[in-house]
Structures are given as structure tokens and as C-alpha cells.
Scaffold this motif. Structure first.
Motif, PDB file in Angstrom:
ATOM      1  N   GLU A   1       0.802  -1.115   0.017  1.00 43.69           N
ATOM      2  CA  GLU A   1       0.078  -0.006   0.097  1.00 43.69           C
ATOM      3  C   GLU A   1       0.698   1.377  -0.004  1.00 43.69           C
ATOM      4  O   GLU A   1       0.761   2.297  -0.733  1.00 43.69           O
ATOM      5  CB  GLU A   1      -0.733   0.118   1.257  1.00 43.69           C
ATOM      6  N   LEU A   2       2.052   1.350   0.691  1.00 44.52           N
ATOM      7  CA  LEU A   2       2.789   2.325   0.845  1.00 44.52           C
ATOM      8  C   LEU A   2       3.607   2.598  -0.453  1.00 44.52           C
ATOM      9  O   LEU A   2       3.580   3.744  -0.815  1.00 44.52           O
ATOM     10  CB  LEU A   2       3.762   2.234   2.006  1.00 44.52           C
ATOM     11  N   HIS A   3       3.968   1.680  -0.956  1.00 48.99           N
ATOM     12  CA  HIS A   3       4.617   1.583  -2.432  1.00 48.99           C
ATOM     13  C   HIS A   3       3.558   2.255  -3.397  1.00 48.99           C
ATOM     14  O   HIS A   3       4.040   2.998  -4.152  1.00 48.99           O
ATOM     15  CB  HIS A   3       4.890   0.100  -2.738  1.00 48.99           C
ATOM     16  N   SER A   4       2.389   1.910  -3.221  1.00 53.02           N
ATOM     17  CA  SER A   4       1.276   2.223  -4.261  1.00 53.02           C
ATOM     18  C   SER A   4       1.183   4.090  -3.949  1.00 53.02           C
ATOM     19  O   SER A   4       1.051   4.518  -5.086  1.00 53.02           O
ATOM     20  CB  SER A   4      -0.125   1.616  -3.932  1.00 53.02           C
ATOM     21  N   VAL A   5       1.172   4.129  -2.791  1.00 54.35           N
ATOM     22  CA  VAL A   5       0.922   5.430  -2.438  1.00 54.35           C
ATOM     23  C   VAL A   5       2.028   6.328  -2.902  1.00 54.35           C
ATOM     24  O   VAL A   5       2.202   7.517  -3.661  1.00 54.35           O
ATOM     25  CB  VAL A   5       0.601   5.975  -0.983  1.00 54.35           C
ATOM     26  N   THR A   6       3.605   6.130  -2.680  1.00 50.71           N
ATOM     27  CA  THR A   6       4.751   6.405  -3.160  1.00 50.71           C
ATOM     28  C   THR A   6       4.602   6.636  -4.733  1.00 50.71           C
ATOM     29  O   THR A   6       5.264   7.755  -5.197  1.00 50.71           O
ATOM     30  CB  THR A   6       5.767   5.733  -2.670  1.00 50.71           C
ATOM     31  N   ASP A   7       4.381   5.580  -5.462  1.00 53.84           N
ATOM     32  CA  ASP A   7       4.217   5.706  -6.838  1.00 53.84           C
ATOM     33  C   ASP A   7       3.299   6.720  -7.397  1.00 53.84           C
ATOM     34  O   ASP A   7       3.612   7.616  -8.356  1.00 53.84           O
ATOM     35  CB  ASP A   7       3.647   4.221  -7.398  1.00 53.84           C
ATOM     36  N   SER A   8       2.045   6.978  -6.617  1.00 58.87           N
ATOM     37  CA  SER A   8       1.079   7.948  -6.923  1.00 58.87           C
ATOM     38  C   SER A   8       1.691   9.507  -6.818  1.00 58.87           C
ATOM     39  O   SER A   8       1.685  10.518  -7.444  1.00 58.87           O
ATOM     40  CB  SER A   8       0.054   7.732  -6.163  1.00 58.87           C
ATOM     41  N   VAL A   9       2.341   9.484  -5.729  1.00 59.26           N
ATOM     42  CA  VAL A   9       3.111  10.903  -5.108  1.00 59.26           C
ATOM     43  C   VAL A   9       4.334  11.284  -6.336  1.00 59.26           C
ATOM     44  O   VAL A   9       4.343  12.354  -6.540  1.00 59.26           O
ATOM     45  CB  VAL A   9       3.839  10.647  -3.664  1.00 59.26           C
ATOM     46  N   GLN A  10       4.867  10.121  -6.710  1.00 60.75           N
ATOM     47  CA  GLN A  10       6.215  10.440  -7.834  1.00 60.75           C
ATOM     48  C   GLN A  10       5.386  10.701  -9.044  1.00 60.75           C
ATOM     49  O   GLN A  10       6.020  11.891  -9.675  1.00 60.75           O
ATOM     50  CB  GLN A  10       6.831   9.169  -7.839  1.00 60.75           C
ATOM     51  N   LYS A  11       4.398  10.186  -9.498  1.00 57.28           N
ATOM     52  CA  LYS A  11       3.764  10.793 -10.529  1.00 57.28           C
ATOM     53  C   LYS A  11       3.070  12.245 -10.500  1.00 57.28           C
ATOM     54  O   LYS A  11       3.103  12.891 -11.528  1.00 57.28           O
ATOM     55  CB  LYS A  11       2.531   9.680 -10.891  1.00 57.28           C
ATOM     56  N   THR A  12       2.765  12.329  -9.239  1.00 56.88           N
ATOM     57  CA  THR A  12       1.986  13.749  -9.295  1.00 56.88           C
ATOM     58  C   THR A  12       3.434  14.750  -9.285  1.00 56.88           C
ATOM     59  O   THR A  12       3.022  15.670  -9.878  1.00 56.88           O
ATOM     60  CB  THR A  12       1.189  13.834  -7.926  1.00 56.88           C
ATOM     61  N   LEU A  13       4.098  14.478  -8.429  1.00 55.81           N
ATOM     62  CA  LEU A  13       5.328  15.353  -8.382  1.00 55.81           C
ATOM     63  C   LEU A  13       5.886  15.416 -10.024  1.00 55.81           C
ATOM     64  O   LEU A  13       6.375  16.724 -10.328  1.00 55.81           O
ATOM     65  CB  LEU A  13       6.453  14.965  -7.604  1.00 55.81           C
TER      66      LEU A  13
ATOM     67  N   ARG B   1       6.914  19.202 -14.517  1.00 57.11           N
ATOM     68  CA  ARG B   1       6.551  19.481 -15.765  1.00 57.11           C
ATOM     69  C   ARG B   1       5.879  20.556 -16.192  1.00 57.11           C
ATOM     70  O   ARG B   1       6.090  21.236 -17.148  1.00 57.11           O
ATOM     71  CB  ARG B   1       5.877  18.133 -16.692  1.00 57.11           C
ATOM     72  N   TRP B   2       4.805  20.853 -15.212  1.00 52.88           N
ATOM     73  CA  TRP B   2       3.822  22.074 -15.251  1.00 52.88           C
ATOM     74  C   TRP B   2       4.597  23.059 -15.022  1.00 52.88           C
ATOM     75  O   TRP B   2       4.691  24.416 -15.681  1.00 52.88           O
ATOM     76  CB  TRP B   2       2.880  21.957 -14.479  1.00 52.88           C
ATOM     77  N   GLN B   3       5.576  23.183 -14.163  1.00 51.67           N
ATOM     78  CA  GLN B   3       6.268  24.206 -13.588  1.00 51.67           C
ATOM     79  C   GLN B   3       7.356  24.521 -14.695  1.00 51.67           C
ATOM     80  O   GLN B   3       7.625  25.761 -14.956  1.00 51.67           O
ATOM     81  CB  GLN B   3       7.275  23.937 -12.447  1.00 51.67           C
ATOM     82  N   SER B   4       7.980  23.506 -15.481  1.00 54.59           N
ATOM     83  CA  SER B   4       8.959  24.092 -16.288  1.00 54.59           C
ATOM     84  C   SER B   4       8.266  24.370 -17.560  1.00 54.59           C
ATOM     85  O   SER B   4       8.678  25.287 -18.478  1.00 54.59           O
ATOM     86  CB  SER B   4       9.637  22.573 -16.718  1.00 54.59           C
TER      87      SER B   4
END
Length: 187
Positions: free
Chosen positions: A164-176, A181-184
């Protein structure tokens, strides 16, 4: 829990009393060199009662979680005392029976029969000890299996939390990554 300790203390007191009374009876039998059937029956009843108390204490101790090593060693001391007293009682009975047989005819035959009986008793004793050992090993094995089952449940739970933690971490990485990309792009 407090009531459990009170019950255990009562059992210890009763067991000690029975051990003392049985030792006294055995001393009387030896002193009188007489197989008084009343004393012998009382002593045999005491052994039955002591075995019942020891079994109950054993069950009670198994029900306790943690801090039971002192109780187990105390119970083993009682078991050893009872076993020694029983052995002394059996030897006394055999000795008295043997001496009464000696006064009769066919001494050699009776001696031979008693020797055979003694060997059979030793073999029976060894078989009983082996049986007790098997029972104890089985009980220990069952306890280990139970503990392994509990450990398995903990490992599965930890693995699920890690996934579950790994899934949340993946989601956070995608969001970041998306935010970077938005910022650049705008920035």
C-alpha cells in the motif's frame, strides 16, 4: 489474574501437604515393615490426587501468557518429588513382597520371577518416559505451529502495508513529476 495466582497458591499448598502426608505414610509403612492395606490405599489415593492437581496446574500455566518460566520450574520440581516418592513406594512394596515370598517354598523360582518382573517394570518405565517425551514434544510442536501462524499473519499484514505504501509512493512520484513538468512549461 489475581484470582488465578490465589488458586495457584492453594494448589501449591495442597500439593505440599499431600507430599508431606504421603512421605509420612511411606515412612510408617517402612518402619512397621507391614503392607497395611489402609495405608497403601491412602497413599495410592494421594498419588492420584497429586497427579490431578499437577495436571490442573499444568493446564493453568499453559493458559498464562508470559512470565511462566518460574511456574514451570516449580511444577517440574513437584513432578520430580512425586515421581521420587512413587519410585520409593514401588521399591518398598517390591522389597516387602519379595521378603514375604522368600519365606515360602520355591525361593529360586520366586527370585527368578521377581527379577523378570523387575526387568519388565523397568521396560514399562522406559516406555512411559518415552511416551511422556512424545507428548511433551507434540505439545511443544503445537505451540510452535501456533506461534508460526501468528508470525505469518504479522508478516502478511506488514507486506500488505508495504504494498500500500509503495502504491502511494508511486502515486506521489507521478504527481510530483506532473507538477515539475507543469512548472517547467509555465515557469
Amino acid at each position: 489474574l489475581n484470582q488465578h495466582y490465589k488458586m495457584e497458591e492453594l494448589q501449591k499448598v495442597e500439593l505440599k501437604s499431600l507430599l508431606e502426608r504421603s512421605g509420612h505414610l511411606l515412612s510408617q509403612i517402612k518402619l512397621n515393615n507391614n503392607l497395611d492395606s489402609i495405608m497403601v490405599k491412602e497413599l495410592e489415593e494421594n498419588f492420584k490426587e497429586m497427579n490431578q492437581i499437577v495436571k490442573q496446574m499444568d493446564i493453568d500455566i499453559r493458559g498464562i501468557t508470559g512470565g511462566k518460566s518460574g511456574m514451570i520450574s516449580m511444577l517440574n520440581e513437584f513432578k520430580n518429588s512425586i515421581a521420587a516418592l512413587k519410585k520409593d513406594f514401588q521399591l518398598t512394596l517390591e522389597k516387602m513382597q519379595r521378603s514375604s515370598l522368600m519365606s515360602e517354598k520355591n525361593k529360586e523360582q520366586r527370585i527368578r520371577l521377581l527379577d523378570i518382573e523387575e526387568r519388565v517394570n523397568k521396560q514399562n518405565s522406559q516406555i512411559l518416559k518415552a511416551h511422556e517425551s512424545v507428548i511433551q514434544s507434540t505439545e511443544i510442536g503445537n505451540e510452535i505451529i501456533r506461534e508460526l501462524g501468528q508470525n505469518k499473519e504479522k508478516i502478511i499484514s506488514a507486506r500488505e502495508k508495504t504494498t500500500e505504501l509503495h502504491s502511494v509512493t508511486d502515486s506521489v512520484q507521478k504527481t510530483l513529476g506532473s507538477m515539475t513538468r507543469w512548472q517547467s512549461f509555465w515557469g
